[in-house]
Design an enzyme around this catalytic site. Structure first.
Site, mmCIF file in Angstrom:
data_model
loop_
_atom_site.group_PDB
_atom_site.id
_atom_site.type_symbol
_atom_site.label_atom_id
_atom_site.label_comp_id
_atom_site.label_asym_id
_atom_site.label_seq_id
_atom_site.Cartn_x
_atom_site.Cartn_y
_atom_site.Cartn_z
ATOM 1 N N HIS A 98 0.832 -1.248 -0.120
ATOM 2 C CA HIS A 98 -0.012 -0.018 0.070
ATOM 3 C C HIS A 98 0.775 1.268 -0.058
ATOM 4 O O HIS A 98 0.218 2.482 -0.396
ATOM 5 C CB HIS A 98 -0.909 -0.077 1.111
ATOM 6 C CG HIS A 98 -1.929 -1.016 1.150
ATOM 7 N ND1 HIS A 98 -3.325 -0.544 0.810
ATOM 8 C CD2 HIS A 98 -2.064 -2.303 1.176
ATOM 9 C CE1 HIS A 98 -4.254 -1.696 0.578
ATOM 10 N NE2 HIS A 98 -3.504 -2.598 1.079
ATOM 11 N N ASP A 116 3.596 9.307 -0.936
ATOM 12 C CA ASP A 116 2.450 8.874 -0.674
ATOM 13 C C ASP A 116 2.289 7.406 -1.511
ATOM 14 O O ASP A 116 2.281 7.932 -2.742
ATOM 15 C CB ASP A 116 1.439 9.722 -0.487
ATOM 16 C CG ASP A 116 0.247 9.367 0.876
ATOM 17 O OD1 ASP A 116 0.005 8.059 1.059
ATOM 18 O OD2 ASP A 116 -0.351 10.268 1.450
HETATM 19 P P1 ADQ Z 1 -2.833 6.191 4.839
HETATM 20 O O1 ADQ Z 1 -1.686 6.502 4.772
HETATM 21 O O2 ADQ Z 1 -3.591 6.081 6.028
HETATM 22 O O3 ADQ Z 1 -3.153 5.111 3.880
HETATM 23 P P2 ADQ Z 1 -4.802 7.618 2.833
HETATM 24 O O4 ADQ Z 1 -4.755 6.747 1.539
HETATM 25 O O5 ADQ Z 1 -5.001 9.047 2.642
HETATM 26 O O6 ADQ Z 1 -3.702 7.462 3.736
HETATM 27 O O7 ADQ Z 1 -6.064 7.072 3.621
HETATM 28 C C1 ADQ Z 1 -6.332 7.574 4.677
HETATM 29 C C2 ADQ Z 1 -7.973 7.234 5.010
HETATM 30 O O8 ADQ Z 1 -8.409 7.691 6.559
HETATM 31 C C3 ADQ Z 1 -8.788 8.197 4.061
HETATM 32 O O9 ADQ Z 1 -10.006 7.030 3.874
HETATM 33 C C4 ADQ Z 1 -9.382 9.117 5.079
HETATM 34 O O10 ADQ Z 1 -10.653 9.509 4.836
HETATM 35 C C5 ADQ Z 1 -9.204 8.709 6.500
HETATM 36 N N1 ADQ Z 1 -9.029 9.599 7.489
HETATM 37 C C6 ADQ Z 1 -8.005 10.425 7.411
HETATM 38 N N2 ADQ Z 1 -8.275 11.549 8.310
HETATM 39 C C7 ADQ Z 1 -9.307 11.203 8.723
HETATM 40 C C8 ADQ Z 1 -10.104 11.604 9.923
HETATM 41 N N3 ADQ Z 1 -9.746 12.907 10.450
HETATM 42 N N4 ADQ Z 1 -11.339 11.230 10.333
HETATM 43 C C9 ADQ Z 1 -11.757 10.104 9.674
HETATM 44 N N5 ADQ Z 1 -11.167 9.669 8.623
HETATM 45 C C10 ADQ Z 1 -10.140 10.092 8.110
HETATM 46 C C11 ADQ Z 1 -2.126 4.212 2.897
HETATM 47 C C12 ADQ Z 1 -1.082 4.555 2.378
HETATM 48 C C13 ADQ Z 1 -1.888 5.428 1.336
HETATM 49 C C14 ADQ Z 1 -2.877 4.378 0.552
HETATM 50 C C15 ADQ Z 1 -3.788 3.884 1.653
HETATM 51 C C16 ADQ Z 1 -4.605 2.769 0.876
HETATM 52 O O11 ADQ Z 1 -0.113 5.359 3.054
HETATM 53 O O12 ADQ Z 1 -0.829 5.833 0.265
HETATM 54 O O13 ADQ Z 1 -3.660 5.547 -0.396
HETATM 55 O O14 ADQ Z 1 -2.869 3.064 2.522
HETATM 56 O O15 ADQ Z 1 -3.947 1.894 0.008
#
Ligand code: ADQ
Length: 457
Positions: free
Chosen positions: A158, A366
């Site tokens: 991921h 990311d």
């Molecule tokens: P993350 O590093 O966690 O994931 P991201 O892809 O942005 O990053 O996903 C975060 C998730 O958490 C999103 O669905 C978002 O809505 C949720 N989130 C963030 N802040 C929040 C808040 N304050 N309240 C509720 N929900 C919140 C890892 C990798 C990424 C990759 C994903 C999926 O680092 O690059 O996209 O896995 O493979």
């Protein structure tokens, strides 16, 4: 049809439709795959015990069978807080300055992967497909092979895969990659990470790498491809069509009192570029002082991995920056930055995204970044906001309607904010429409299907 066994560090099955939490997307996608394929989701329960027993806690949640094991405190310290989050996570996000190479972490990582393999072995039937997720479990496939598992096994990463010159700073790097070549299918988020991996296989390992991503090494053949993860688009937009989402949108709009809202939503992680983003906001307000009165920047950042020092440090740093920026510019009725340290249900997030004229997604690195896609999905087609997106997020390869920025340059980000705030409606619509097609069509269900199809062989 063969069963699917999904393995990840933690198991998270959504409780009910639309009630998915922060990891909603993945849980929804994998949950539906498991239901279709009579599957099992295996992983750590999140609980710690004194002595590892390997006993499986089996449950049936929303039509999905889950099997979890408990780990010892030392396992969690060395494998999860240690090797996964203090060695691999920073290194794979190009932060070798933060990567810690402790012998105990590596040992703990291998021990827990062995424990995973040993505990899940009895669950595996001859025709099952096994799909392993993420950097916590890279050697798991090899551990299963050592126990005689001959099934098709796939692995999806991921997070980014770092360039060879950085990756070789990891002690035993070759050993780690050799274990990956025991999988039948390797999935990466983008062609960029895939190319870095293939470069390593070719140049460092001396494997035979074909242009279609087939890697031949030690008599085995592995297919490596890019499978960009998407959003649970249907679920997310359904949640957005609710009173909760509309109230959340109103809450932001009425508190902003006609000022244009700029929004950031990120886990509190140094890879997300938050201090750099705050610096860019500060520069923007210096360059355009009148904007202090007509904009407000809201940053939602729930703390994560608080057992790790670098995460506590970033939290302190952001508190200091917020205080400084607000202290210098606030009036009795105006506060430029609102910094919120908590998570919100997805329906509320939808409402927040929709209220924002500018979405700021500026990670330093990311794998993909789903927040960028959520921001696009939540916009009003008749009056969409503008996405400012880091060129270093995997999502930048798909979301070409965004204003792409270099997140390290506060000048660049500040100018992008100006451009976004002044952008005419026609241009906003044209940019949004392009991105929306990709977010809607390349969703998490199609991602999962294309990976599992390749895994099926
Ligand atoms: P993350 O590093 O966690 O994931 P991201 O892809 O942005 O990053 O996903 C975060 C998730 O958490 C999103 O669905 C978002 O809505 C949720 N989130 C963030 N802040 C929040 C808040 N304050 N309240 C509720 N929900 C919140 C890892 C990798 C990424 C990759 C994903 C999926 O680092 O690059 O996209 O896995 O493979």
């Amino acid at each position: 049809m063969s069963r699917l066994i999904v393995v990840s560090n933690r198991v998270s099955v959504p409780k009910a439709r639309g009630a998915a939490g922060a990891q909603g997307g993945l849980a929804v996608a994998l949950g539906s795959a498991l239901k279709e394929n009579r599957g099992i989701w295996f992983g750590w329960s999140g609980k710690e015990i004194d002595t590892f027993s390997g006993s499986l806690n089996m449950e049936r949640v929303e039509g999905v069978t889950t099997a979890t094991i408990d780990l010892e405190h030392q396992d969690v310290e060395e494998y999860y807080n240690g090797y996964a989050n203090r060695t691999l996570w920073p290194l794979f996000h190009y932060r070798i300055d933060l990567a810690e190479y402790e012998r105990e972490f590596g040992r703990g990582y291998e021990r827990v992967n062995e424990r995973f393999a040993e505990s899940m072995r009895p669950l595996v039937e001859p025709d099952d497909l096994i799909w392993v997720h993420d950097y916590h479990l890279i050697p798991l496939g090899e551990r299963l092979r050592a126990k005689g598992v001959q099934n098709r096994i796939g692995f999806f990463l991921h997070i980014p895969w770092p360039p060879t010159r950085l990756f070789v700073s990891l002690p035993y790097h070759e050993r780690l990659v050799r274990t990956m070549l025991e999988y039948d299918v390797l999935g990466f988020q983008t062609t960029e990470w895939l190319e870095s991996f293939l470069h390593y296989c070719d140049k460092e390992l001396g494997a035979e790498v074909s242009s279609d991503g087939t890697v031949r090494f030690g008599g085995r053949e592995t297919v490596a491809r890019a499978y960009p993860i998407g959003l649970d688009y249907e679920e997310f937009t359904a949640a957005g069509d609710s009173g909760v989402a509309r109230n959340a949108q109103q809450r932001i709009l009425s508190s902003a009192r006609r000022r244009k809202v700029m929004l950031g939503v990120d886990r509190l992680d140094y890879s997300k570029g938050l201090p750099e983003r705050f610096d860019a906001i500060s520069r923007f307000l210096d360059q355009y002082p009148e904007s202090t009165r007509d904009t407000v920047f809201i940053q939602i950042a729930p703390p994560s991995r608080e057992d790790v020092q670098s995460y506590r440090d970033i939290r302190d740093l952001l508190e200091a920056k917020t205080g400084k920026i607000n202290g210098a510019r606030s009036e009795v009725d105006v506060v430029p930055i609102r910094y919120v340290n908590k998570g919100y249900p997805r329906a509320e997030l939808f409402g927040f995204y929709r209220a924002a004229k500018v979405g700021l997604v500026t990670p330093l690195r990311d794998g993909m970044n789903l927040v960028a896609k959520e921001y696009v999905a939540a916009q009003d087609p008749e009056d969409p906001g503008v996405l400012i997106l880091s060129r270093f997020a995997g999502a930048a390869l798909q979301l070409d309607g965004a204003v792409l920025v270099n997140p390290y340059s506060s000048e660049d980000v500040s100018e992008a904010i100006r451009q976004a705030l002044d952008m005419p409606l026609e241009e906003r619509k044209a940019r949004w429409e392009k991105m929306h097609v990709s977010v809607k069509n390349e969703d998490v269900i199609s991602w999962r299907k294309s990976f599992v199809d390749t895994l099926r062989g």
